[in-house]
Design a protein around this motif. Structure first.
Motif, mmCIF file in Angstrom:
data_model
loop_
_atom_site.group_PDB
_atom_site.id
_atom_site.type_symbol
_atom_site.label_atom_id
_atom_site.label_comp_id
_atom_site.label_asym_id
_atom_site.label_seq_id
_atom_site.Cartn_x
_atom_site.Cartn_y
_atom_site.Cartn_z
ATOM 1 N N PRO A 20 0.800 -1.115 -0.006
ATOM 2 C CA PRO A 20 -0.004 0.102 -0.012
ATOM 3 C C PRO A 20 0.812 1.347 0.008
ATOM 4 O O PRO A 20 2.077 1.031 0.462
ATOM 5 C CB PRO A 20 -0.746 0.018 1.402
ATOM 6 N N THR B 120 14.084 -2.116 -2.150
ATOM 7 C CA THR B 120 14.051 -1.805 -0.833
ATOM 8 C C THR B 120 12.873 -1.051 -0.672
ATOM 9 O O THR B 120 12.100 -0.339 -1.363
ATOM 10 C CB THR B 120 15.422 -0.640 -0.648
ATOM 11 N N ALA B 121 12.199 -1.439 0.694
ATOM 12 C CA ALA B 121 11.028 -0.535 1.114
ATOM 13 C C ALA B 121 9.997 -1.136 0.291
ATOM 14 O O ALA B 121 8.823 -0.448 0.406
ATOM 15 C CB ALA B 121 11.119 0.700 1.114
ATOM 16 N N SER B 122 9.907 -2.458 -0.314
ATOM 17 C CA SER B 122 8.772 -2.915 -1.162
ATOM 18 C C SER B 122 7.864 -3.565 -0.192
ATOM 19 O O SER B 122 6.695 -4.036 -0.593
ATOM 20 C CB SER B 122 9.200 -3.372 -2.431
ATOM 21 N N GLY B 123 8.304 -3.952 1.186
ATOM 22 C CA GLY B 123 7.695 -4.847 1.883
ATOM 23 C C GLY B 123 7.848 -6.332 2.173
ATOM 24 O O GLY B 123 7.130 -7.043 2.465
ATOM 25 N N THR C 132 10.444 -7.534 4.481
ATOM 26 C CA THR C 132 10.382 -7.884 5.783
ATOM 27 C C THR C 132 8.648 -7.930 6.333
ATOM 28 O O THR C 132 8.554 -8.829 7.286
ATOM 29 C CB THR C 132 11.230 -6.854 6.441
ATOM 30 N N PHE C 133 8.151 -6.898 6.048
ATOM 31 C CA PHE C 133 6.727 -6.987 6.493
ATOM 32 C C PHE C 133 5.890 -8.421 6.095
ATOM 33 O O PHE C 133 5.322 -8.865 6.831
ATOM 34 C CB PHE C 133 5.974 -5.749 5.818
ATOM 35 N N ASN D 217 14.065 3.822 3.685
ATOM 36 C CA ASN D 217 13.201 2.850 4.637
ATOM 37 C C ASN D 217 14.049 2.964 5.763
ATOM 38 O O ASN D 217 15.273 2.888 5.994
ATOM 39 C CB ASN D 217 13.552 1.468 4.013
ATOM 40 N N SER E 28 15.890 -0.586 7.262
ATOM 41 C CA SER E 28 15.967 -1.308 6.083
ATOM 42 C C SER E 28 16.959 -2.400 6.224
ATOM 43 O O SER E 28 17.879 -2.357 7.137
ATOM 44 C CB SER E 28 16.804 -0.384 4.939
ATOM 45 N N SER E 29 16.584 -3.779 5.993
ATOM 46 C CA SER E 29 17.620 -4.962 5.851
ATOM 47 C C SER E 29 18.735 -4.780 5.131
ATOM 48 O O SER E 29 18.683 -4.529 4.090
ATOM 49 C CB SER E 29 16.884 -6.085 5.580
ATOM 50 N N ALA F 140 17.958 -8.758 1.149
ATOM 51 C CA ALA F 140 18.079 -7.350 1.452
ATOM 52 C C ALA F 140 17.641 -6.988 -0.008
ATOM 53 O O ALA F 140 17.603 -7.471 -1.155
ATOM 54 C CB ALA F 140 19.408 -6.896 1.424
ATOM 55 N N GLY F 141 16.883 -5.693 0.045
ATOM 56 C CA GLY F 141 16.373 -4.914 -1.185
ATOM 57 C C GLY F 141 17.441 -4.290 -2.027
ATOM 58 O O GLY F 141 18.284 -3.783 -1.692
HETATM 59 N N1 LIG Z 1 1.630 -4.860 2.708
HETATM 60 C C1 LIG Z 1 2.067 -3.987 3.579
HETATM 61 N N2 LIG Z 1 0.877 -3.244 4.508
HETATM 62 C C2 LIG Z 1 1.275 -2.341 5.364
HETATM 63 N N3 LIG Z 1 2.639 -1.893 5.353
HETATM 64 C C3 LIG Z 1 3.582 -2.411 4.677
HETATM 65 C C4 LIG Z 1 3.336 -3.320 3.628
HETATM 66 N N4 LIG Z 1 4.514 -3.694 3.138
HETATM 67 C C5 LIG Z 1 5.137 -2.746 3.447
HETATM 68 N N5 LIG Z 1 5.048 -2.168 4.414
HETATM 69 C C6 LIG Z 1 5.413 -0.896 5.215
HETATM 70 O O1 LIG Z 1 6.584 -0.341 4.582
HETATM 71 C C7 LIG Z 1 7.891 -0.299 4.997
HETATM 72 C C8 LIG Z 1 8.818 -0.909 4.377
HETATM 73 O O2 LIG Z 1 8.501 -2.226 4.353
HETATM 74 P P1 LIG Z 1 9.799 -3.544 4.657
HETATM 75 O O3 LIG Z 1 10.645 -2.919 5.650
HETATM 76 O O4 LIG Z 1 9.119 -4.536 4.708
HETATM 77 O O5 LIG Z 1 10.505 -3.465 3.290
HETATM 78 P P2 LIG Z 1 11.609 -4.200 2.857
HETATM 79 O O6 LIG Z 1 11.207 -4.455 1.416
HETATM 80 O O7 LIG Z 1 12.058 -5.265 3.426
HETATM 81 O O8 LIG Z 1 12.735 -3.170 2.807
HETATM 82 P P3 LIG Z 1 14.515 -3.395 2.789
HETATM 83 O O9 LIG Z 1 14.797 -4.159 1.649
HETATM 84 O O10 LIG Z 1 14.974 -1.978 2.872
HETATM 85 O O11 LIG Z 1 14.578 -3.997 4.214
HETATM 86 C C9 LIG Z 1 7.522 -0.497 6.441
HETATM 87 O O12 LIG Z 1 7.193 0.394 7.279
HETATM 88 C C10 LIG Z 1 6.366 -1.526 6.474
HETATM 89 O O13 LIG Z 1 5.671 -1.882 7.699
#
Ligand SMILES: Nc1ncnc2c1ncn2[C@@H]1O[C@H](COP(=O)(O)OP(=O)(O)OP(=O)(O)O)[C@@H](O)[C@H]1O
Length: 850
Positions: free
Chosen positions: A174, A254-257, A259-260, A363, A366-367, A417-418
């Motif tokens: 989102p 990165t920050a595409s979700g 880890t979430f 992020n 970020s991982s 990692a992203g």
């Molecule tokens: N489907 C989702 N619903 C709600 N929030 C989300 C969703 N996906 C991601 N987010 C939020 O977006 C932000 C970035 O997500 P996340 O840390 O999972 O990204 P990532 O791909 O693991 O990044 P990185 O590669 O930098 O670790 C976080 O604050 C997370 O809570």
């Protein structure tokens, strides 16, 4: 319990009579958060030792169909999903987007064929499915997943239509706050009528056509983690319980979700916690099997593998080739035997704390590493119940003939990692370089594997180019069921990266897998060893009980018995069955506890197991506490009353204090502007070095100047001498020109007005430059030059134009000591006998020249 105090490998429990036990049997001190109670590696056969040390991401035991590592057996019907389509999508077109499936076997569904995953998978899956609903009512992680289970009865097995291709899911995140404040609209269209289709609106990427992709599942931005688990991971988790190696990973910028999706949040647990819940639910609902679970957690940071569960701080690990080609062993990886969901959660928390994360421009958390969470699952058919205690216990009975197979599989969940372009931090950029490099290699490997599946001639797959692909090699080369969740951002700003993620997803879809159930007869499997040890300990204890001896035995006997019993209990608790896994569940709020009664819910702090007397004591203590607190409240009220009323003076005081602080701050600021002591010292040091350098330059210049001066003096002296000679020449010339012309025919010397050079030894005081033409009183009009003898050297003489003089005089000689010589020369008609006169001079005074 401090897991850090333990070390991986075998641990001897004090007090156990090891002489009675088999020498190859591991001695284990069980602690759920300790490293796995591992048998000594040397005592295990290669398969168990390597798997225990660090089993490959997938076990590589294959039958003789196994191709060379890096080569995948191409199979038909694998390509199709993930192919970019240009068809305009309509609801009626749905069927065209669906995956062209191979023969399907549904463990839950009605297809029921025993091909594909096999009949055992079918029945196990049915059992799991039947059993999962009651297990999730206690508010655990599984609860969230269970809701989804209900609404998607057959979905996981539908999704795992074939074990020959990677299950690819695309999840759209989102929009975040920043994106919402900019525009907030998503570039992606995920039509509700088809959850396999994702579309990019016309012109969003500069092209004229609308673009569409089809994958196994599209999860739009409203999808929660429970659904993500059900659609993308559940089938794999259950297959892992059935003996298949399974790998689940998230890929995306990165920050595409990622880890979430994998870890989730406390309110929305992700795939990892839901998988763990599902595993334990699966054990609870499989009464005919016994399980042994070992968890490990590692990260790949800047091309270094770090053990996140090692005692102390994270430990660096190395990789090596296994005995079989393509096997990868992670040397020294800590594996922790786990008995409850809560124990796994504690390990996960420990790993999360150690994992490298950092804030990037995109992020805040970020991982910065790729993280691999693994559970090795060993299982065997359960032994029949032991009649004497009336309940079945692990290792309690004899196995039926032919039921000795052990399933050993690994479930790996990887948070990559992203990828990122660059960040404003130097450190982040360095990490980013390693991350991007390893992801690039992963992409290359996937694309080569896809080409290989398309029967292209691929000779080399660059697994060795990064640690990530080396780790994944056994799985990617086909020996695991793989599910990949590709996460994309909804923002147009990230479109290029998102398109690249989709291209990667398409490549994945073309990779062919050939995972097989790992079911082996292996007496050295850890679960088998534990069961053997349990049986031996039971036999020993029973023997001691029946032996007639002194009442209660000796003290050392009692200690030994206690140690054996303790060990027996530890081993029993490690072997998980449907019975003991429920009783071992912790009472923690996040565990798999039974639902609480309304009264307990109302008074959560009350201990309902206490006796009435204890409760009355507690009540009395509580009443005293209340009285104390009332006193305290009264005292505070009184203090409040007495607090100073003169607020203005207090404000004035404070203002004064603030003014003072401002002065100090200003002073600090002034000092801050001055160069710091260190800077000053540096400058002074630099200046001193420069001064020393200049001084040495000056010294060498001074020496040079002195030399120049000496040279100058020497040249000046020489010049002066030359000038003297020149002056002599001048004078001679002028004397000659003033005098009468020389006539060789003159008769007498007295008539001649020839200039005569006279070397006079009589006037030693005269210097070479003192000479001057003087009129000799005796010889009228005859010029006389008087030179001091000592000043004229042969060198000077040689510089005189004697030839020229000779021309003028007709003849010139040396050796005449007196003016008469000239007279005599003149008397000889101006003819000067050079040789004779020179010889005379040489005999006389060598220095005397003219
Ligand atoms: N489907 C989702 N619903 C709600 N929030 C989300 C969703 N996906 C991601 N987010 C939020 O977006 C932000 C970035 O997500 P996340 O840390 O999972 O990204 P990532 O791909 O693991 O990044 P990185 O590669 O930098 O670790 C976080 O604050 C997370 O809570």
């Amino acid at each position: 319990m401090d897991h850090r105090s333990a070390t991986p490998g075998g641990h001897q429990t004090p007090g156990i009579p090891t002489s009675k036990l088999s020498s190859r049997r591991p001695q284990i001190s069980v602690n759920p958060l300790r490293p796995a109670p591992a048998p000594p590696l040397s005592s295990l056969p290669s398969h168990v030792a390597s798997s225990h040390r660090s089993p490959p991401l997938t076990s590589t035991s294959r039958d003789n169909q196994r191709p060379e590592p890096g080569h995948v057996l191409p199979k038909e019907g694998g390509v199709g999903v993930g192919t970019r389509l240009k068809i305009k999508s309509t609801p009626s077109a749905e069927s065209r987007y669906r995956t062209p499936l191979g023969p399907r076997t549904s463990a839950y569904g009605s297809q029921g064929a025993s091909s594909g995953l096999g009949g055992a998978v079918v029945s196990a899956a049915r059992r799991l499915h039947r059993a999962i609903t009651p297990s999730v009512s206690g508010g655990s992680w599984a609860e969230v997943g269970a809701l989804a289970v209900e609404e998607n009865l057959d979905e996981p097995w539908e999704m795992l239509k074939s074990n020959e291709t990677v299950l690819v899911t695309v999840r759209v995140r989102p929009p975040n706050q920043a994106e919402l404040s900019r525009d907030g609209t998503s570039v992606w269209d995920t039509p509700g009528y088809d959850d396999h289709l994702i579309k990019l609106a016309k012109g969003r990427d500069g092209g004229r056509d609308e673009r569409e992709w089809v994958f196994d599942r599209i999860l739009d931005s409203s999808t929660d983690n429970a659904r993500a688990y059900v659609t993308s991971a559940r089938a794999h988790v259950r297959s892992a319980m059935d003996g298949y190696n399974a790998v689940i990973f998230a890929y995306g910028q990165t920050a595409s979700g990622k880890t979430f999706t994998l870890s989730g949040s406390p309110s929305s647990p992700g795939i990892i916690p839901l998988s763990v819940s599902d595993l334990f639910a699966g054990i609870r609902s499989t009464p005919d099997r016994e399980f042994l679970l070992r968890a490990s957690y590692l990260e790949l940071y800047n091309e270094t593998i770090l053990d996140l569960l090692s005692p102390g701080t994270s430990k660096e690990l190395s990789l090596s080739e296994g005995k079989k080609k393509g096997d990868i062993i992670i040397n020294g990886l800590t594996e922790c035997a786990v008995r409850t969901e809560d124990e796994v959660k504690r390990l996960l928390r420990l790993g999360e704390e150690r994992r490298k994360v950092g804030g990037t421009d995109w992020n805040t958390r970020s991982s910065r590493s790729h993280c691999v969470f693994r559970i090795v699952i060993e299982s065997r058919a359960a032994r029949p119940s032991v009649p004497d205690d009336g309940s079945r216990t692990p290792g309690g009975g004899l196995l039926a003939a032919g039921d000795k197979m052990t399933r050993i599989s690994t479930l790996s969940i990887i948070d990559l990692a992203g990828s990122e372009k660059h960040t404003s931090s130097k450190e982040r950029n360095a990490e980013g370089k390693h991350i991007n490099q390893s992801l690039l290699t992963l992409k290359l490997v996937i694309s080569k594997l896809a080409d290989l599946a398309s029967k292209r001639n691929i000779t080399h797959i660059p697994y060795r180019d990064s640690k990530l692909t080396r780790l994944l090699q056994p799985s990617l080369s086909g020996d695991a069921l793989i599910s990949v969740i590709c996460t994309v951002s909804p923002s147009a700003v990230n479109l290029a990266e998102s398109l690249s993620t989709l291209a990667f997803a398409q490549g994945l879809k073309r990779v062919m897998l050939r995972a097989e159930k790992k079911e082996v007869v292996d007496p050295q499997a850890l679960i088998q060893q534990y069961q053997n040890e349990i049986a031996e300990l039971r036999a020993l204890l029973r023997e001691k009980e029946t032996n007639v001896g002194p009442p209660n035995g000796s003290r050392s006997d009692r200690t030994k018995n206690e140690a054996m019993e303790k060990r027996l209990n530890e081993l029993r608790s490690l072997i998980l069955t449907s019975n003991n896994v429920s009783t071992m569940e912790p009472s923690g709020s996040e565990g798999m506890a039974r639902p609480l009664s309304p009264t307990k819910l109302k008074y959560p702090k009350l201990d309902f197991d206490k006796s009435t007397t204890e409760l009355q004591e507690d009540l009395h203590a509580a009443q005293l506490k209340i009285a104390d607190q009332e006193d305290e409240i009264a005292r505070l009220g009184w203090e409040l009353e007495l607090r100073p009323r003169d607020v203005d003076s207090r404000v004035a005081d404070l203002q004064e204090e603030v003014a003072g602080l401002k002065l100090i701050a200003a002073d600090y600021e002034r000092h801050l502007r001055e160069p710091t002591r260190k800077v000053r010292e540096d400058v002074e040091r630099e200046f001193a070095a420069k001064v020393t350098k200049l001084e040495s330059q000056l010294e060498s210049k001074r020496i040079w100047a002195n030399r120049l001066d000496e040279n100058f003096r020497a040249v000046t002296a020489e010049n002066k001498e030359l000038q003297a000679v020149f002056q002599i020449m001048e004078w001679i010339n002028s004397a000659l020109s003033d005098g009468p012309s020389i006539s060789p025919s003159s008769s007498t010397s007295s008539n001649l007005n020839l200039p005569t050079l006279v070397v006079s030894q009589d006037i030693p005081s005269r210097r070479v430059d003192d000479f001057s033409p003087t009129a000799d009183s005796g010889l009228k009009r005859q010029s006389t030059i008087t030179l001091t003898n000592s000043k004229m050297t042969r060198a000077q003489l040689s510089m005189m134009d004697l030839a020229g003089l000779q021309d003028r005089f007709g003849s010139l000689g040396t050796g005449a000591r007196k003016p008469q010589a000239c007279t005599s020369m003149a008397s000889r008609g101006g003819v000067f006998d050079w040789d004779r006169e020179t010889a005379q001079m040489d005999e006389g005074d060598e220095d005397e020249v003219y």
